[in-house]
Design a protein around this motif. Sequence first.
Motif, PDB file in Angstrom:
ATOM      1  N   ALA A   1       0.846  -1.197   0.000  1.00  0.00           N
ATOM      2  CA  ALA A   1       0.000   0.000   0.000  1.00  0.00           C
ATOM      3  C   ALA A   1       0.882   1.249   0.000  1.00  0.00           C
ATOM      4  O   ALA A   1       0.613   2.213  -0.728  1.00  0.00           O
ATOM      5  N   ALA A   2       1.958   1.226   0.785  1.00  0.00           N
ATOM      6  CA  ALA A   2       2.859   2.376   0.849  1.00  0.00           C
ATOM      7  C   ALA A   2       3.510   2.603  -0.515  1.00  0.00           C
ATOM      8  O   ALA A   2       3.638   3.746  -0.982  1.00  0.00           O
TER       9      ALA A   2
ATOM     10  N   GLU B   1       1.947  -3.025 -13.151  1.00  0.00           N
ATOM     11  CA  GLU B   1       1.246  -1.735 -13.169  1.00  0.00           C
ATOM     12  C   GLU B   1       2.249  -0.578 -13.098  1.00  0.00           C
ATOM     13  O   GLU B   1       2.236   0.321 -13.936  1.00  0.00           O
ATOM     14  N   LEU B   2       3.146  -0.640 -12.107  1.00  0.00           N
ATOM     15  CA  LEU B   2       4.054   0.492 -11.890  1.00  0.00           C
ATOM     16  C   LEU B   2       5.114   0.605 -12.986  1.00  0.00           C
ATOM     17  O   LEU B   2       5.589   1.704 -13.294  1.00  0.00           O
ATOM     18  N   LEU B   3       5.498  -0.546 -13.567  1.00  0.00           N
ATOM     19  CA  LEU B   3       6.497  -0.496 -14.649  1.00  0.00           C
ATOM     20  C   LEU B   3       5.839  -0.140 -15.982  1.00  0.00           C
ATOM     21  O   LEU B   3       6.518   0.028 -16.996  1.00  0.00           O
ATOM     22  N   GLY B   4       4.500  -0.036 -15.988  1.00  0.00           N
ATOM     23  CA  GLY B   4       3.795   0.297 -17.220  1.00  0.00           C
ATOM     24  C   GLY B   4       4.007  -0.763 -18.289  1.00  0.00           C
ATOM     25  O   GLY B   4       4.169  -0.463 -19.469  1.00  0.00           O
TER      26      GLY B   4
ATOM     27  N   LEU C   1       3.247   5.819  -3.229  1.00  0.00           N
ATOM     28  CA  LEU C   1       4.351   6.629  -3.773  1.00  0.00           C
ATOM     29  C   LEU C   1       4.138   6.950  -5.249  1.00  0.00           C
ATOM     30  O   LEU C   1       4.644   7.957  -5.753  1.00  0.00           O
ATOM     31  N   PHE C   2       3.459   6.042  -5.959  1.00  0.00           N
ATOM     32  CA  PHE C   2       3.259   6.219  -7.403  1.00  0.00           C
ATOM     33  C   PHE C   2       1.770   6.106  -7.717  1.00  0.00           C
ATOM     34  O   PHE C   2       1.319   5.102  -8.275  1.00  0.00           O
ATOM     35  N   PRO C   3       0.964   7.092  -7.346  1.00  0.00           N
ATOM     36  CA  PRO C   3      -0.489   6.971  -7.515  1.00  0.00           C
ATOM     37  C   PRO C   3      -0.875   6.853  -8.996  1.00  0.00           C
ATOM     38  O   PRO C   3      -0.262   7.481  -9.864  1.00  0.00           O
ATOM     39  N   ALA C   4      -1.888   6.020  -9.260  1.00  0.00           N
ATOM     40  CA  ALA C   4      -2.300   5.708 -10.636  1.00  0.00           C
ATOM     41  C   ALA C   4      -2.697   6.956 -11.418  1.00  0.00           C
ATOM     42  O   ALA C   4      -2.505   7.014 -12.634  1.00  0.00           O
ATOM     43  N   GLU C   5      -3.238   7.958 -10.735  1.00  0.00           N
ATOM     44  CA  GLU C   5      -3.733   9.134 -11.461  1.00  0.00           C
ATOM     45  C   GLU C   5      -2.601  10.099 -11.835  1.00  0.00           C
ATOM     46  O   GLU C   5      -2.786  11.002 -12.649  1.00  0.00           O
ATOM     47  N   ALA C   6      -1.406   9.875 -11.271  1.00  0.00           N
ATOM     48  CA  ALA C   6      -0.273  10.761 -11.575  1.00  0.00           C
ATOM     49  C   ALA C   6       0.312  10.410 -12.943  1.00  0.00           C
ATOM     50  O   ALA C   6      -0.037   9.386 -13.543  1.00  0.00           O
ATOM     51  N   ALA C   7       1.217  11.241 -13.418  1.00  0.00           N
ATOM     52  CA  ALA C   7       1.891  10.962 -14.689  1.00  0.00           C
ATOM     53  C   ALA C   7       2.747   9.703 -14.538  1.00  0.00           C
ATOM     54  O   ALA C   7       3.026   9.253 -13.419  1.00  0.00           O
TER      55      ALA C   7
ATOM     56  N   ARG D   1      11.040   5.249 -14.403  1.00  0.00           N
ATOM     57  CA  ARG D   1      11.171   3.791 -14.241  1.00  0.00           C
ATOM     58  C   ARG D   1      12.287   3.409 -13.265  1.00  0.00           C
ATOM     59  O   ARG D   1      12.157   2.448 -12.520  1.00  0.00           O
ATOM     60  N   ARG D   2      13.375   4.146 -13.260  1.00  0.00           N
ATOM     61  CA  ARG D   2      14.447   3.857 -12.304  1.00  0.00           C
ATOM     62  C   ARG D   2      13.947   3.948 -10.862  1.00  0.00           C
ATOM     63  O   ARG D   2      14.289   3.110 -10.021  1.00  0.00           O
ATOM     64  N   ALA D   3      13.092   4.955 -10.591  1.00  0.00           N
ATOM     65  CA  ALA D   3      12.542   5.109  -9.238  1.00  0.00           C
ATOM     66  C   ALA D   3      11.656   3.912  -8.889  1.00  0.00           C
ATOM     67  O   ALA D   3      11.684   3.400  -7.758  1.00  0.00           O
TER      68      ALA D   3
END
Lengths: 207, 207
Positions: free
Chosen positions: B79-80, B147-150, B84-90, B94-96
């Motif tokens: 969840a944390a 999801e986070l790596l797109g 950090l990388f909310p879905a609605e943000a740009a 990828r390194r982060a």
Amino acid sequence: MGAVTEPDRSPKQDRSRATRQRLLEAAVACLADRGWTGSTVAVVAEHAGVSRGAAQHHFPTREDLFTASVEYVAEQRSAALRGLFPAEAAAPDRRAVVTALVDLYTGTLFRAALHLWVAASHEPQLGFRVVELEGRVGRETHRMAVELLGADESAPGVRETIQGFLDMARGLGLANLLTDDGARRERVVAQWTSVLDDVLGRNRRGP
Amino acid sequence: MGAVTEPDRSPKQDRSRATRQRLLEAAVACLADRGWTGSTVAVVAEHAGVSRGAAQHHFPTREDLFTASVEYVAEQRSAALRGLFPAEAAAPDRRAVVTALVDLYTGTLFRAALHLWVAASHEPQLGFRVVELEGRVGRETHRMAVELLGADESAPGVRETIQGFLDMARGLGLANLLTDDGARRERVVAQWTSVLDDVLGRNRRGP
């Protein structure tokens, strides 16, 4: 041939060496099966069919026996792996090399090493020795991977690519600890072999 | 806000929930520090400042307490990380994302989980539950990574690329168990981020 290269070795020395080897092999099997807590010198001596006194003659402490055993079996496995892909032969198939390197991290040796590593994380008398052992085995595995993959470490990123690949192999070993992860592992290995081909280029080893 | 969304919760229920949470957090810390052998319900109850009876009311067995604790802390960390990388943000850097995913496997939660996994490999009453837990946590981590790596898992090889990357993260966690491996890990992460960029293409997530 033994008589030529080691003319002074007596039958007594041979027996002592055989006893030592049996203890080392039994210690790795014991560690893999029972974990650190269940692995004592007495249990290993019994499995090896050796008296406890003889075991303690070879390995004065429990830490001596188990760190030496993991190092010994790791050396045996490295030698066996190098034997599969001799330097004088043509460049080996990279998929076969990747599979063989990943296989180092499944099976008895990896399970034994994992138990030792994890025990070392909260047993200070073990910690220092396991850190040294991990360094030696890690450097040897890296050297061997560079050689067998035909990689050129002077090119930027190649060293880190190999390191990351060996970390992946270690992670695949962990994923195989409780269940047979072989089918998934094979698919991951196939995909990452093609990734390694792209990064490292075609195999440069060979005549 | 709690009063609006959960109007029926009594102060007693709140206290019970807080006790449960304290026990779960103390159990993970205990497992990470002392390993499975040193981790008992009594030790955790003392650390959490809870009576042993209360601890046993929440978690009838040692296995209940420790498997629940690893699952709870894994959910908190997921969840944390999503936060950090909310879905609605740009689309995030990828390194982060790679760094944050790898960080899941260093630190207290990973150490605790590792002790539980390794103990489960030779304690049958723990084995079955840890296999289930590993499956649930593994699937959630994979979903989050995709999801986070797109990443587009319908493209060939992408699923196995992500799986291999998470195996690497697990292996990097293991390499960090006995010594601080942070500097090497950072170089490996930098290199493998660029490898992932090549395989997955540029980040497709975002508006």
